[in-house]
Design an enzyme around this catalytic site. Structure first.
Site, PDB file in Angstrom:
ATOM      1  N   GLU A  68       0.827  -1.216   0.000  1.00  0.00           N
ATOM      2  CA  GLU A  68       0.000   0.000   0.000  1.00  0.00           C
ATOM      3  C   GLU A  68       0.858   1.263   0.000  1.00  0.00           C
ATOM      4  O   GLU A  68       0.604   2.211   0.749  1.00  0.00           O
ATOM      5  CB  GLU A  68      -0.955  -0.018   1.198  1.00  0.00           C
ATOM      6  CG  GLU A  68      -1.903  -1.201   1.158  1.00  0.00           C
ATOM      7  CD  GLU A  68      -2.950  -1.207   2.266  1.00  0.00           C
ATOM      8  OE1 GLU A  68      -2.710  -0.604   3.315  1.00  0.00           O
ATOM      9  OE2 GLU A  68      -4.004  -1.837   2.048  1.00  0.00           O
ATOM     10  N   ASP A  80      -8.523  -8.625   4.172  1.00  0.00           N
ATOM     11  CA  ASP A  80      -8.214  -7.498   5.045  1.00  0.00           C
ATOM     12  C   ASP A  80      -9.315  -7.256   6.074  1.00  0.00           C
ATOM     13  O   ASP A  80     -10.121  -6.337   5.902  1.00  0.00           O
ATOM     14  CB  ASP A  80      -8.027  -6.237   4.170  1.00  0.00           C
ATOM     15  CG  ASP A  80      -7.450  -5.077   4.943  1.00  0.00           C
ATOM     16  OD1 ASP A  80      -7.138  -5.253   6.123  1.00  0.00           O
ATOM     17  OD2 ASP A  80      -7.298  -3.990   4.359  1.00  0.00           O
ATOM     18  N   GLU A 115     -12.630  -1.492  11.954  1.00  0.00           N
ATOM     19  CA  GLU A 115     -12.542  -0.802  10.665  1.00  0.00           C
ATOM     20  C   GLU A 115     -13.654  -1.217   9.703  1.00  0.00           C
ATOM     21  O   GLU A 115     -14.391  -0.377   9.193  1.00  0.00           O
ATOM     22  CB  GLU A 115     -11.169  -1.080  10.044  1.00  0.00           C
ATOM     23  CG  GLU A 115     -11.011  -0.462   8.664  1.00  0.00           C
ATOM     24  CD  GLU A 115      -9.665  -0.777   8.025  1.00  0.00           C
ATOM     25  OE1 GLU A 115      -8.802  -1.376   8.701  1.00  0.00           O
ATOM     26  OE2 GLU A 115      -9.485  -0.416   6.855  1.00  0.00           O
TER      27      GLU A 115
HETATM   28  C1  GCV Z   1      -2.306   0.739   8.439  1.00  0.00           C
HETATM   29  C2  GCV Z   1      -5.992  -1.711   5.646  1.00  0.00           C
HETATM   30  C3  GCV Z   1      -6.343  -0.407   6.301  1.00  0.00           C
HETATM   31  C4  GCV Z   1      -5.156   0.524   6.356  1.00  0.00           C
HETATM   32  C5  GCV Z   1      -4.028  -0.188   7.083  1.00  0.00           C
HETATM   33  C6  GCV Z   1      -3.721  -1.478   6.317  1.00  0.00           C
HETATM   34  C7  GCV Z   1      -2.657  -2.286   7.007  1.00  0.00           C
HETATM   35  O1  GCV Z   1      -5.771  -1.543   4.302  1.00  0.00           O
HETATM   36  O2  GCV Z   1      -7.399   0.175   5.625  1.00  0.00           O
HETATM   37  O3  GCV Z   1      -5.537   1.690   7.044  1.00  0.00           O
HETATM   38  O4  GCV Z   1      -2.898   0.619   7.169  1.00  0.00           O
HETATM   39  O5  GCV Z   1      -4.886  -2.264   6.262  1.00  0.00           O
HETATM   40  O6  GCV Z   1      -3.039  -3.197   7.725  1.00  0.00           O
HETATM   41  O7  GCV Z   1      -1.493  -2.011   6.833  1.00  0.00           O
END
Ligand code: GCV
Length: 881
Positions: free
Chosen positions: A328, A407, A435
């Site tokens: 990411e 995720d 989340e």
């Molecule tokens: C810390 C998901 C979340 C991100 C997070 C990522 C991760 O994509 O939306 O906010 O980033 O996981 O676990 O690294």
């Protein structure tokens, strides 16, 4: 200049405005007026109605065991931990029993705490079982004349502390401890929470206010909440806290920041919680001034060694590093053609002399996947990348894998990587902060989900290898392993929602003992937090246990994951957000059917990452369990599930049932009025009322979307038919303009009205609604309907959009009288009308007669245009008061 006719000389507008301001105040009153303490979670230790018999004093053996001949050597860590244990026992027992116990040096009738070695030195006649690190034994001894002592012995200082908390846990549940004889050993050594706090004090995916650790680029001066957090963590056996976000981590290794981190470590140490940091693998370049961050470059190796040495000078018990790399947008070893093992070992070698560890996250994937490629599959990534590296990681590296292959979705299968790393230490990462599971505004107790994963048998090499035993190091004989919970605690009562704290509690309990059941943990938590009243315990346990399946029912059943806005807030419904982009959270819904074909025979081959006994179940569409069906297979809407219901009918039914079940949660809670702390009661009641309304937003979005996409009607006729719904776009509108909501399924009929007019200028009298309008600078818009149904009492549900950036308010009027106002400032995501902020307000018991005028007036505020979706007439749910 507006020229509106004034029909109410009685300052009607001002009255509404004052009422709305009062509402705003009530909703906004911060929950942090009190100093933040662990008592606000489950460590309240309130007086018990039934008081178990417990000795009347507490003593620590530490000092006595270190004086006189044959004294044990000093051990600063044990001294601190035993001090914390005895003080905690004393205050906890005092709170629950109201009288005694005191802190004393010796008995009789005493709770004695010490390490096994201390007991051995002072009381060699007491036979205490062998105890490893962090383990404890609690037993009793007879001291004559019917007197008895309780002995809490730890394998080390942490064990003493955990034993003390276990004793308190039992007493707080009114359990008799007269004959207690108990040994406990944590199942896994790594039991950490991860915080995704940023240096500026914001928290990634945090839903409970700002950071308790950081603000404005620095560690906060006041760290009492950090110490209290550590007390809370210690009470459930959590021994590590990784303090900062895995994204944006470089600044945390700057010298000044490290000094602040050392203060946090000092605050948490008395509770046995060691701190760790997320690090950016490009730090040597970003903050170290090197030209490279290549993990094999000698200058990079030297930089990490020096930086690690600097950290240990400040924090001698520093726990280690967490790494997100090549994921990411985070930099990683791939930039230099190196592997995750190269990067992990670089850090591991720097940490090894200090006995620190590296948690290297397996959350590595390409978020620019080609969505047109039927073989592309994000779910494959972790296994494809890490399995070939099995055996290549240093002994102090632990690969940290999210529980599912995508995720933290509402429902996913278990990650096959747990069965694919036999020569590597492994930890499982779960999310306590919600989340994708309702962001603490929805009640979702996650222990049943985690339990399902922990108990899942991956059948590695065709033998029993449940995930919990892999993490405990038993299956593959690994020395290190554990569970990591992404917590996201903040200044708003730790997790915002009082009942969300059950997740933090459950995480610690399961990391300690994954054989506990979700029900047991729910009961323990409820008794400690809300009291031992049997009705309270029964009701809350039942609510917690239903809450995850309920959430799945109205969000993403059948393995569709969370059908949310994956490119936005991850909160409200947005079904197409998952599609046609490279993020790979695809569900592949089309006109014919839904689901990703991940089979080996015809799909992406993901199923082949499981060991054969599991793969066999998922490869075949008929043997795949219904609740994961569309995760593994693309099926037509007419596909029959195991109970013979079609997929499309299940989608309709599940969402209607889920929304009803969500409403029922609130009804169950209402039965507890007067039986629990009123502030917790009110807080949860408000949240559950909101959740019931938002579950309807979810229901309607998904049902109308799949109705349109599939073209197959709902056999029971509900989908697309809302007989008592009065759409705003069809109302008699004054100043409100009709807008298209995006995504369309987030509004009833895809449209809403928005009060965005600037200055309408002079308007004709004929355009002004009958009834009061306002003068002065109060702007408003009106939607008006004539009631044509059966006369009687109704609840009027108003569906409106509560946008960020302003506190709009709305007023309901019946025949231009009896205004009821409410304000929209609930701090929901997204600044345009959307399922994220679509909210329901109910006006109860409205007596309606033929041709009555129903009216909603919206008062925009700043960026919040008082948007409105519809009103709906429901059977009156309350007796007339
Ligand atoms: C810390 C998901 C979340 C991100 C997070 C990522 C991760 O994509 O939306 O906010 O980033 O996981 O676990 O690294």
């Amino acid at each position: 200049m507006r020229h509106l006719r004034v029909r109410t000389p009685n300052h009607f507008a001002e009255r509404i405005a004052i009422a709305a301001a009062a509402l705003a105040l009530a909703w906004n009153t911060p929950c942090i007026a009190q100093p933040q303490t662990a008592d606000q979670a489950w460590l309240g230790y309130r007086e018990l109605a039934v008081k178990p018999e417990v000795p009347g004093a507490v003593a620590s053996l530490y000092r006595r065991a270190r004086s006189g001949p044959g004294a044990l050597p000093q051990n600063a860590s044990d001294e601190v931990l035993e001090g914390a244990a005895s003080a905690q026992l004393q205050s906890g027992l005092m709170g629950m029993l109201r009288e005694g116990p005191k802190l004393v040096n010796s008995g009789p009738r005493i709770v004695l705490v010490g390490t096994r070695a201390e007991f051995g030195a002072l009381y060699p006649m007491i036979k205490i079982p062998e105890l490893g690190p962090e383990s404890f034994w609690i037993g009793t001894s007879q001291t004559g004349g019917g007197e008895w002592d309780i002995l809490v012995a730890g394998g080390d200082g942490r064990g003493v502390l955990y034993g003390a908390f276990e004793l308190l846990r039992r007493v707080s549940q009114q359990q008799a401890v007269r004959r207690i004889d108990l040994i406990e050993t944590p199942a896994m050594p790594i039991r950490w929470v991860d915080e995704w706090d940023n240096a500026d004090g914001s928290i990634e995916r945090g839903y409970a206010g700002r950071s308790i650790f950081f603000d404005a680029g620095h560690v906060r001066d006041e760290l009492h909440p950090a110490a209290e957090y550590a007390r809370l963590l210690a009470s459930v056996g959590i021994n590590g806290c990784n303090l900062n976000n895995v994204n944006n981590a470089a600044a945390f290794l700057e010298p000044d920041m490290l000094k602040g981190i050392a203060r946090i470590a000092d605050a948490m140490r008395p509770w046995g919680v060691r701190v760790a940091l997320s690090v950016d693998i490009a730090s040597p370049q970003k903050i170290g001034g090197l030209k490279t961050y290549d993990p094999l470059d000698p200058a990079v190796i030297a930089w990490w060694r020096a930086k690690t040495g600097e950290i240990y000078k400040l924090i001698p018990d520093f726990a280690g590093f967490t790494v997100k790399a090549d994921s990411e947008g985070q930099p990683g070893p791939a930039s230099y053609g190196r592997t995750p093992a190269d990067a992990a070992n670089l850090l591991a070698n720097a940490l090894a002399p200090h006995r620190g560890v590296v948690l290297y996250r397996a959350f590595v994937y390409n978020h620019h996947l080609d969505w047109k490629d039927p073989k592309a599959d994000r779910a494959r990534a972790a296994y494809d990348i890490f399995h070939p590296l099995d055996g290549k990681f240093a002994s102090n590296v632990i690969v940290q894998t999210k529980e599912g292959p995508i995720d933290f979705q509402a429902q996913e299968p278990v990650s096959p990587l747990f069965g694919g790393l036999e020569r590597t230490n492994q930890a499982m990462e779960v999310q306590i902060t919600q989340e994708y599971t309702g962001q603490q505004r929805h009640l979702v107790y996650l222990a049943p989900m985690w339990k399902w994963v922990l108990d899942f048998d991956l059948r590695t090499e065709n033998r029993s290898t449940p995930v919990k035993e892999i993490l405990a190091g038993k299956s593959f004989h690994r020395p290190l392993g554990g569970m990591i919970g992404v917590a996201g605690v903040g200044q708003d009562a730790w997790l915002g929602s009082p009942l969300a704290l059950a997740n933090l509690y459950a995480f610690g309990r399961l990391a300690w003992d994954p054989n506990l059941t979700a029900e047991q943990i729910a009961e323990e938590w409820t008794r400690q937090t809300l009291g031992n009243d049997p009705q309270v315990v029964r009701t809350v346990e039942a609510m917690l246990m239903q809450s995850w399946p309920v959430y799945v029912h109205y969000t993403g059943p059948l393995g569709m994951q969370t059908l949310t806005d994956i490119t936005g807030s991850h909160y409200g419904p947005n079904i197409e957000a998952s599609e046609n982009n490279g993020w790979g959270q695809w569900h592949r819904a089309d006109h014919e059917g839904v689901g990703m074909d991940r089979s080996v025979a015809t799909g992406t081959g993901f199923v082949g990452q499981y060991w054969p006994e599991v793969a066999k179940v998922y490869e075949n569409v008929s043997t795949t369990p219904d609740d994961l069906l569309t995760f593994f297979h693309h099926v037509p809407y007419t596909w029959k599930l195991h109970d013979n219901k079609t997929v499309i009918q299940y989608i309709y039914d599940s969402h209607y049932e889920g929304a009803n079940e969500a409403a029922h949660l609130g009804e169950e809670w209402a039965t507890l009025k007067g039986k629990i702390d009123p502030s917790i009661f009110d807080n949860m009641q408000r949240r559950l009322t909101y959740q019931a309304g938002h579950a309807i937003v979810w229901r309607d979005a998904i049902v109308q979307y799949f109705l349109k996409l599939s073209g197959i009607p709902d056999a029971t006729g509900r989908a697309g038919h809302y007989p008592n719904r009065y759409e705003a776009e069809k109302a008699n509108l004054f100043h409100y303009s009709v807008i298209d909501v995006k995504p369309w399924e987030d509004a009833s009929g895809g449209k809403a009205v928005s009060c965005t007019y600037e200055d309408p200028g002079a308007i004709e009298l004929s355009q002004v609604p009958a009834g009061p309008t306002f003068e002065g600078n109060i702007r408003s818009c009106t939607a008006e309907w004539k009631f044509t149904g059966k006369p009687g009492r109704y609840d009027v549900a108003v569906q409106y959009f509560d946008l960020r950036g302003g506190s709009a308010y709305w007023t309901f009027l019946l025949n231009y009288a009896n205004p009821e106002s409410w304000v929209g400032n609930a701090d929901l995501p997204t600044n345009h009308p959307h399922g994220d902020n679509s909210t329901r307000h109910i006006i109860h018991n409205v007596l309606l007669e033929d041709e009555d005028t129903l009216e909603i007036r919206g008062f925009p505020d700043k960026a919040d245009p008082a948007a409105l979706d519809y009103i709906e007439l429901l059977p009156a749910s309350r007796p007339v008061s």
